[in-house]
Design an enzyme around this catalytic site. Structure first.
Site, PDB file in Angstrom:
ATOM      1  CG  ASP A 160      -2.201   0.822   0.956  1.00 34.74           C
ATOM      2  OD1 ASP A 160      -3.232   0.584   1.608  1.00 34.74           O
ATOM      3  OD2 ASP A 160      -2.146   1.712   0.082  1.00 34.74           O
TER       4      ASP A 160
HETATM    5  C1  GLC Z   1      -4.378   4.240  -0.305  1.00 30.49           C
HETATM    6  C2  GLC Z   1      -5.242   3.077   0.125  1.00 30.49           C
HETATM    7  C3  GLC Z   1      -5.315   1.965  -0.872  1.00 30.49           C
HETATM    8  C4  GLC Z   1      -5.221   2.544  -2.271  1.00 30.49           C
HETATM    9  C5  GLC Z   1      -3.837   3.134  -2.422  1.00 30.49           C
HETATM   10  C6  GLC Z   1      -3.633   3.789  -3.787  1.00 30.49           C
HETATM   11  O1  GLC Z   1      -3.633   4.689   0.789  1.00 30.49           O
HETATM   12  O2  GLC Z   1      -4.958   2.487   1.387  1.00 30.49           O
HETATM   13  O3  GLC Z   1      -6.540   1.259  -0.657  1.00 30.49           O
HETATM   14  O4  GLC Z   1      -5.442   1.528  -3.236  1.00 30.49           O
HETATM   15  O5  GLC Z   1      -3.508   4.060  -1.401  1.00 30.49           O
HETATM   16  O6  GLC Z   1      -4.450   4.901  -3.915  1.00 30.49           O
END
Ligand code: GLC
Length: 756
Positions: free
Chosen positions: A304
């Site tokens: 993430d």
């Molecule tokens: C965010 C979220 C995740 C998302 C990623 C990209 O922090 O936790 O669910 O897909 O970043 O945007």
């Protein structure tokens, strides 16, 4: 294995590889090394041969580039943005970009990668297409309330068609985190509290996104997230600590991920949280032991947003270099936005702290996905502006959104037949901060959705009864201001009924949006109480991203519909239900507590040694509130009524290799056709570990005409009785079981059987 073998016999393979490369390279313009597949043979083998032939030519820096994912500055979904991402692409140091979209923009970025880098390896474009790209569907918790797997798959299908038409290859969805705490803002993003329902929905969403062919121009690769147990954040506070037994992890939180994998989900995303002291992004038990060795996952794992970096905050890594090594060792293939791999992997290889084989393994998984998507054959196939213009917000997509939205609405209360409204109503007062609100209707994580495309509740109702609808906002949902009360009350006094649209602002749920108080924010409840004093029928339209504690409304409103955030077609969908063009069939995918003080509160709890007894002080209860929820899991009303007969079983004893069939007669005892979601729950009365008081094991949506009856049955097999026993073996144990059937998790209608 493949790569290791190759390195062992590299001198022979290099020669063969080189021949293959020469044979298969088709020079079409500068720097274009696209590798056509050798005809025949196993498709996976053919893909891996093509991957290997690309990897033969890659430098270590180029390989590390493929393991690096940076955000574009077109959208902000996390704490950092690198201004140099275009230069990084040109330098061949980035393999994927997220938050970039539209056919034209992604074509331009792709051109840089394909035409201006040494090997021309195409970029992978990812984006959070969570419940729609341009045509926005209900937030996922709302869709889950439909319990309609076809509708949910359809929603993901349309989302993929639009995303793929806008230059995207990869969606960071489905979010499959089980959530039992309504304080957690991301409860809106998943399928609620139940593992069985959540697993079926995970499969439906993966199938919708990926279709049958990742190489098709109307499919995108999915991403099961956030692996794992992110929804169990301590105190419901986002990003907070997770600590649980392996039994609970395996029983409650992992099955939806396994379901997504079994549906062919191409990627997984690690979660921000730690699990039992080890951050998920470096958790070898999750990423290697379970995901690779037990489940044999062939896809790639992405972190993430900057979660490798965050292992320093966790106190698990001393610096970014150590964090990069830990993530790679655990099994992370791609680094989202930390630049930890970008900064340190080359040095880690040269110092011998990590092996190049580990890099090769990750790069092979990533390139494999790019080949499966067809990007090496045509890197621009997903950037077709004519298709984009045709697909986005098409009439068919808007109708699909309206249909899924209707099915997501849950009727929580309907006294004295308040609903459906009569089309001949003389005057309808529509009031509230969410009644004519465009932006909040698309909820959090609304992708490229645009508020201007939304039809609001007010517009939806006016489309039915025209100017006989009068409107006043009354108050804002997030401002402590009552100046609008008088006008709203005055309007209501002149009307025959009141539709009051209240709830949360969209920003009050989603990521980094936990709430310690789950009551109605601002002066909304007070407005409802003042409107109730007018004596007019008070119809509450709830719009929210989490269960809300609404005991006063539950007692005093005449009708309540739970509409979540229904997306682009929110207004028409709610109007369809309020005027009876669609008989509400939604059922709660999550428990609604009476108060946040009861949280966590979910239906499949344990019985304890002193189960609640109102006549015995020394039992498990509160002094100030019942243990029961305001609305139980699975609850939802209809404009008709249904009755259940007594459930029966085909025999009272079940053999391990056999099955028994539970059945019940359902009757539509009302005046309108309607859909009942018949729910079957099982309780294992005695186990080698304690077992929940019941668990959802089957459900069936049954549409019945007035007066129609139908036998509904559930074939119970050994798989429905298995659990992780005292030794963590997944098995069923002989003994007595109780099978419950009814309209929600509070049913006491049951029958017993014994497993021999
Ligand atoms: C965010 C979220 C995740 C998302 C990623 C990209 O922090 O936790 O669910 O897909 O970043 O945007």
């Amino acid at each position: 294995m493949r790569i290791a073998m190759k390195h062992k016999y590299s001198k022979y393979l290099n020669g063969l590889g080189l021949l293959f490369v020469v044979w298969s390279i088709n020079f079409s313009g500068l720097n274009k090394h696209y590798f056509s597949a050798k005809p025949g043979g196993d498709p996976e083998e053919r893909i891996l041969a093509r991957v290997d032939s690309v990897m033969e030519m890659m430098t270590l820096e180029e390989k590390i580039g493929q393991m690096t994912l940076f955000t574009s500055d077109w959208d902000v979904t996390g704490p950092t943005i690198r201004a140099t991402y275009k230069e990084d692409i040109r330098a061949g140091k980035v393999g994927a970009i997220f938050n970039a979209h539209t056919a034209a923009y992604n074509r331009e970025l792709q051109r840089v990668a394909v035409e201006e880098t040494r090997l021309g390896i195409p970029l992978l474009f990812g984006y959070d297409v969570i419940h729609g790209y341009k045509t926005i569907f209900p937030v996922p918790l709302g869709e889950a309330a439909s319990w309609d797997l076809e509708a949910i798959e359809k929603s993901a299908r349309v989302s993929a068609v639009e995303a793929a038409a806008a230059g995207l290859h990869w969606t960071f969805a489905p979010m499959v985190d089980i959530a039992r705490d309504p304080r957690w803002g991301r409860i809106m993003e998943g399928a609620g509290e139940d593992t069985y329902l959540g697993s079926l929905i995970a499969q439906a969403r993966v199938k919708g996104f990926q279709g049958d062919d990742l190489g098709a121009v109307n499919t995108v690769v999915a991403c099961a997230k956030h692996y794992a147990a992110y929804g169990a954040a301590l105190a419901g506070r986002d990003y907070s600590t997770v600590d649980m037994s392996e039994r609970m992890l395996r029983e409650i939180y992992l099955p939806p991920f396994k379901a997504a994998l079994d549906a062919g989900c191409g990627t997984f995303m690690t979660s921000f949280n730690e699990l039992d002291g080890v951050p998920a992004t470096a958790n070898k038990f999750l990423l290697d032991e379970i995901l690779r060795k037990e489940w044999h996952f062939p896809g790639f794992v992405v972190t993430d947003y900057t979660s490798i970096d965050e292992m320093i905050n966790h106190g698990y890594a001393a610096d970014q270099r150590q964090a990069a090594e830990q993530a790679l060792d655990a099994g992370v293939d791609m680094d989202m936005q930390s630049a930890a791999y970008y900064n340190h992997l080359e040095d880690l290889v040269k110092s011998g702290d990590v092996q190049e084989e580990q890099i090769d393994q990750a790069v092979q998984r990533i390139l494999r996905m790019k080949f499966l998507l067809g990007l090496f054959d045509d890197p621009y196939k997903y950037s077709d502006e004519a298709r984009q213009k045709r697909e986005l917000l098409s009439p068919e997509h808007l109708e699909a959104s309206r249909d899924v939205a209707r099915k997501s609405i849950v009727l929580l209360k309907n006294e004295r037949g308040t609903l459906p409204l009569n089309r001949d109503i003389r005057k309808l007062a529509v009031i509230g901060p969410l009644a004519d609100n465009h932006q909040d209707m698309i909820g959090a994580w609304s992708g490229a959705g645009d508020a201007k495309d939304v039809t609001t509740l007010l517009q939806g109702l006016r489309n039915v009864v025209g100017q006989r609808v009068v409107y006043a906002m009354g108050c804002e949902a997030d401002q402590d201001n009552r100046d609008g009360f008088a006008q709203a009350i005055n309007l209501a006094q002149s009307a025959d009924a009141i539709v009051l649209a209240i709830g949360e602002k969209a920003y009050m749920s989603g990521e980094a949006a936990s709430r310690s108080d789950i009551t109605l924010p601002g002066p909304q409840l007070e407005l409802a109480q003042r409107l109730k004093e007018t004596g007019k029928p008070l119809i509450i339209v709830l719009m929210n991203g989490r269960p809300l504690a609404i005991p006063w409304l539950a007692e005093h409103a005449d009708a309540i519909v739970e509409t979540w955030f229904l997306g682009t077609q929110a207004g028409p969908a709610i109007a369809d239900v309020l005027f009876g063009d669609y008989n509400p069939s939604g059922r709660l995918p999550v428990t609604f507590p009476r108060s946040v003080g009861q949280v966590p509160l979910f239906y499949n709890m344990k019985n304890t040694g002193r189960p609640m007894d109102p006549n015995n002080k020394y039992t498990s209860k509160y002094l100030d509130i019942p243990n029961t929820p305001l609305y139980p899991f699975g609850f939802g009303l209809s404009y008709t009524t249904f009755s259940y007969g007594d459930p029966r079983v085909s025999r009272t004893t079940m053999q391990a290799k056999g099955s028994i069939t539970a059945s019940v007669e359902i009757t539509n005892t009302g005046k309108l056709a309607g859909t009942e979601t018949v729910q079957w729950y099982i309780r294992d009365l005695v186990g080698s570990v304690t077992r929940p008081v019941r668990e959802l094991k089957h459900f069936e949506r049954v549409h019945l005409q007035p007066g129609e009856s139908r036998q509904v049955s559930f074939e119970i097999t050994l798989n429905d009785l298995k659990f992780y026993d005292k030794d963590l073996h997944y098995k069923a144990e002989p003994g007595d079981f109780q099978v419950f059937v009814g309209p929600d998790a509070s049913t006491e209608r049951s029958v017993k059987f014994t497993l021999n």
